[in-house]
Design a protein around this motif. Structure first.
Motif, PDB file in Angstrom:
ATOM      1  N   ILE A  55       0.869  -1.168   0.000  1.00 10.51           N
ATOM      2  CA  ILE A  55       0.000   0.000   0.000  1.00 10.51           C
ATOM      3  C   ILE A  55       0.907   1.220   0.000  1.00 10.51           C
ATOM      4  CG2 ILE A  55      -1.704   1.305   1.333  1.00 10.51           C
ATOM      5  CD1 ILE A  55      -2.578  -1.465   2.497  1.00 10.51           C
ATOM      6  N   LEU A  56       0.658   2.154  -0.894  1.00 12.44           N
ATOM      7  CA  LEU A  56       1.456   3.377  -0.964  1.00 12.44           C
ATOM      8  C   LEU A  56       0.725   4.491  -0.231  1.00 12.44           C
ATOM      9  CD1 LEU A  56       3.967   4.846  -1.987  1.00 12.44           C
ATOM     10  CD2 LEU A  56       2.715   5.338  -4.114  1.00 12.44           C
ATOM     11  N   ILE A  57       1.383   5.050   0.753  1.00 16.04           N
ATOM     12  CA  ILE A  57       0.829   6.140   1.559  1.00 16.04           C
ATOM     13  C   ILE A  57       1.537   7.424   1.153  1.00 16.04           C
ATOM     14  CG2 ILE A  57       0.481   7.017   3.915  1.00 16.04           C
ATOM     15  CD1 ILE A  57      -0.875   4.309   3.555  1.00 16.04           C
ATOM     16  N   VAL A  58       0.780   8.408   0.691  1.00 19.85           N
ATOM     17  CA  VAL A  58       1.368   9.671   0.246  1.00 19.85           C
ATOM     18  C   VAL A  58       0.945  10.758   1.215  1.00 19.85           C
ATOM     19  CG1 VAL A  58       1.655  11.278  -1.667  1.00 19.85           C
ATOM     20  CG2 VAL A  58       1.141   8.874  -2.143  1.00 19.85           C
ATOM     21  N   THR A  59       1.889  11.221   1.997  1.00 17.52           N
ATOM     22  CA  THR A  59       1.612  12.275   2.970  1.00 17.52           C
ATOM     23  C   THR A  59       2.899  13.028   3.296  1.00 17.52           C
ATOM     24  OG1 THR A  59       0.744  12.794   5.159  1.00 17.52           O
ATOM     25  CG2 THR A  59       1.872  10.684   4.933  1.00 17.52           C
ATOM     26  N   GLY A  60       2.743  14.299   3.525  1.00 18.64           N
ATOM     27  CA  GLY A  60       3.874  15.113   3.957  1.00 18.64           C
ATOM     28  C   GLY A  60       3.845  15.325   5.456  1.00 18.64           C
ATOM     29  N   MET A  61       2.939  14.625   6.123  1.00 16.85           N
ATOM     30  CA  MET A  61       2.748  14.774   7.565  1.00 16.85           C
ATOM     31  C   MET A  61       4.014  14.391   8.328  1.00 16.85           C
ATOM     32  SD  MET A  61      -0.074  12.749   9.835  1.00 16.85           S
ATOM     33  CE  MET A  61       0.772  11.171   9.842  1.00 16.85           C
TER      34      MET A  61
ATOM     35  N   LEU B 282      -2.642  17.097   1.378  1.00 19.69           N
ATOM     36  CA  LEU B 282      -1.740  17.140   0.222  1.00 19.69           C
ATOM     37  C   LEU B 282      -2.536  17.275  -1.072  1.00 19.69           C
ATOM     38  CD1 LEU B 282       1.424  16.771   0.044  1.00 19.69           C
ATOM     39  CD2 LEU B 282       0.923  14.462  -0.737  1.00 19.69           C
ATOM     40  N   ALA B 283      -3.636  16.534  -1.166  1.00 22.21           N
ATOM     41  CA  ALA B 283      -4.493  16.587  -2.367  1.00 22.21           C
ATOM     42  C   ALA B 283      -5.151  17.957  -2.501  1.00 22.21           C
ATOM     43  CB  ALA B 283      -5.535  15.490  -2.314  1.00 22.21           C
ATOM     44  N   ASP B 284      -5.588  18.533  -1.365  1.00 28.12           N
ATOM     45  CA  ASP B 284      -6.219  19.856  -1.413  1.00 28.12           C
ATOM     46  C   ASP B 284      -5.214  20.942  -1.803  1.00 28.12           C
ATOM     47  OD1 ASP B 284      -8.624  18.760  -0.754  1.00 28.12           O
ATOM     48  OD2 ASP B 284      -8.523  19.316   1.372  1.00 28.12           O
ATOM     49  N   ALA B 285      -3.983  20.800  -1.358  1.00 28.55           N
ATOM     50  CA  ALA B 285      -2.955  21.801  -1.659  1.00 28.55           C
ATOM     51  C   ALA B 285      -2.472  21.697  -3.103  1.00 28.55           C
ATOM     52  CB  ALA B 285      -1.774  21.637  -0.701  1.00 28.55           C
ATOM     53  N   ASP B 286      -2.545  20.511  -3.686  1.00 28.66           N
ATOM     54  CA  ASP B 286      -2.049  20.295  -5.047  1.00 28.66           C
ATOM     55  C   ASP B 286      -3.024  19.385  -5.809  1.00 28.66           C
ATOM     56  OD1 ASP B 286      -0.548  19.994  -7.344  1.00 28.66           O
ATOM     57  OD2 ASP B 286       0.956  18.683  -6.411  1.00 28.66           O
ATOM     58  N   PRO B 287      -4.211  19.917  -6.170  1.00 31.32           N
ATOM     59  CA  PRO B 287      -5.217  19.064  -6.829  1.00 31.32           C
ATOM     60  C   PRO B 287      -4.744  18.482  -8.162  1.00 31.32           C
ATOM     61  CG  PRO B 287      -6.038  21.331  -6.576  1.00 31.32           C
ATOM     62  CD  PRO B 287      -4.679  21.273  -5.974  1.00 31.32           C
TER      63      PRO B 287
ATOM     64  N   ILE C 194      -6.289   0.778  -5.519  1.00 34.27           N
ATOM     65  CA  ILE C 194      -7.519   1.417  -5.056  1.00 34.27           C
ATOM     66  C   ILE C 194      -7.159   2.843  -4.648  1.00 34.27           C
ATOM     67  CG2 ILE C 194      -9.343   1.384  -3.321  1.00 34.27           C
ATOM     68  CD1 ILE C 194      -8.697  -1.623  -2.971  1.00 34.27           C
ATOM     69  N   PRO C 195      -7.796   3.852  -5.234  1.00 40.13           N
ATOM     70  CA  PRO C 195      -7.484   5.225  -4.854  1.00 40.13           C
ATOM     71  C   PRO C 195      -8.264   5.638  -3.610  1.00 40.13           C
ATOM     72  CG  PRO C 195      -9.010   5.221  -6.694  1.00 40.13           C
ATOM     73  CD  PRO C 195      -8.705   3.777  -6.376  1.00 40.13           C
ATOM     74  N   LEU C 196      -7.563   6.142  -2.631  1.00 40.94           N
ATOM     75  CA  LEU C 196      -8.201   6.623  -1.403  1.00 40.94           C
ATOM     76  C   LEU C 196      -7.635   7.992  -1.051  1.00 40.94           C
ATOM     77  CD1 LEU C 196      -8.001   3.393   0.760  1.00 40.94           C
ATOM     78  CD2 LEU C 196     -10.083   4.441  -0.102  1.00 40.94           C
ATOM     79  N   GLN C 197      -8.512   8.884  -0.643  1.00 43.63           N
ATOM     80  CA  GLN C 197      -8.078  10.197  -0.155  1.00 43.63           C
ATOM     81  C   GLN C 197      -8.615  10.319   1.258  1.00 43.63           C
ATOM     82  OE1 GLN C 197      -8.571  13.546  -2.816  1.00 43.63           O
ATOM     83  NE2 GLN C 197      -9.244  14.811  -1.097  1.00 43.63           N
TER      84      GLN C 197
END
Length: 169
Positions: free
Chosen positions: A3-9, A54-59, A73-76
């Motif tokens: 699972i790929l987790i994309v976050t700058g947190m 991240l998605a809201d900052a860079d749609p 599976i795309p999840l936001q």
């Protein structure tokens, strides 16, 4: 698959470790769109989870990631408002939903193929038996037609194991 987790947190690695443990699947972190795109080019993932912030900052960047997700599976999800437990639950539900959808799609495909084969076999049986009723056909051709009818009959029984079992009773 991972699972790929994309976050700058901040502390994302700890979140990924917790998710890996809770989901029983290996998770990988990407801290930027660029890192996520590179990861998506390297391998397939079962799910692509993008931090909502991240998605809201860079749609446009998020859109690009969805386009490159492949079969993942795309999840936001909101990493800021959800704890690791909630993130794991959301991911687990998405994975379960995908498995149900795939099972239903396989079942529908199997049934469609079975219907198509049964129709073809029924046509073979009908036409070979009609041809055998013609008294003018030479004996060698009649033998070949009988063999073809027997093969079609056997195939029909293999396609309908329940019907075949009932016909033997």
């Amino acid at each position: 698959m991972k699972i790929l987790i994309v976050t700058g947190m901040e502390g994302a690695e700890n979140c990924v470790i917790a998710l890996t443990s809770m989901l029983g699947r290996e998770c990988e972190a990407a801290d930027s769109r660029k890192a996520a795109l590179a990861a998506l080019k390297r391998r397939e993932y079962v799910a692509l989870v993008i931090d909502e912030r991240l998605a809201d900052a860079d749609p446009e960047g998020a859109e690009l990631l969805w386009e490159q997700a492949g079969l993942a599976i795309p999840l936001q999800l909101s990493f800021a408002s959800h704890g690791a437990q909630r993130l794991a639950r959301e991911i687990r539900m998405a994975l379960a939903r995908r498995e149900r959808e795939q099972a239903l799609a396989r079942q529908a495909a199997t049934e469609a193929i079975e219907r198509e084969l049964k129709s073809t076999v029924a046509g073979l049986l009908l036409h070979s038996e009609l041809a055998l009723q013609d008294r003018a056909i030479p004996a060698p051709l009649a033998d070949k037609l009988r063999l073809m009818a027997d093969l079609a009959w056997n195939l029909r029984q293999q396609l309908s194991p329940v019907e075949a079992a009932l016909s033997r009773i």
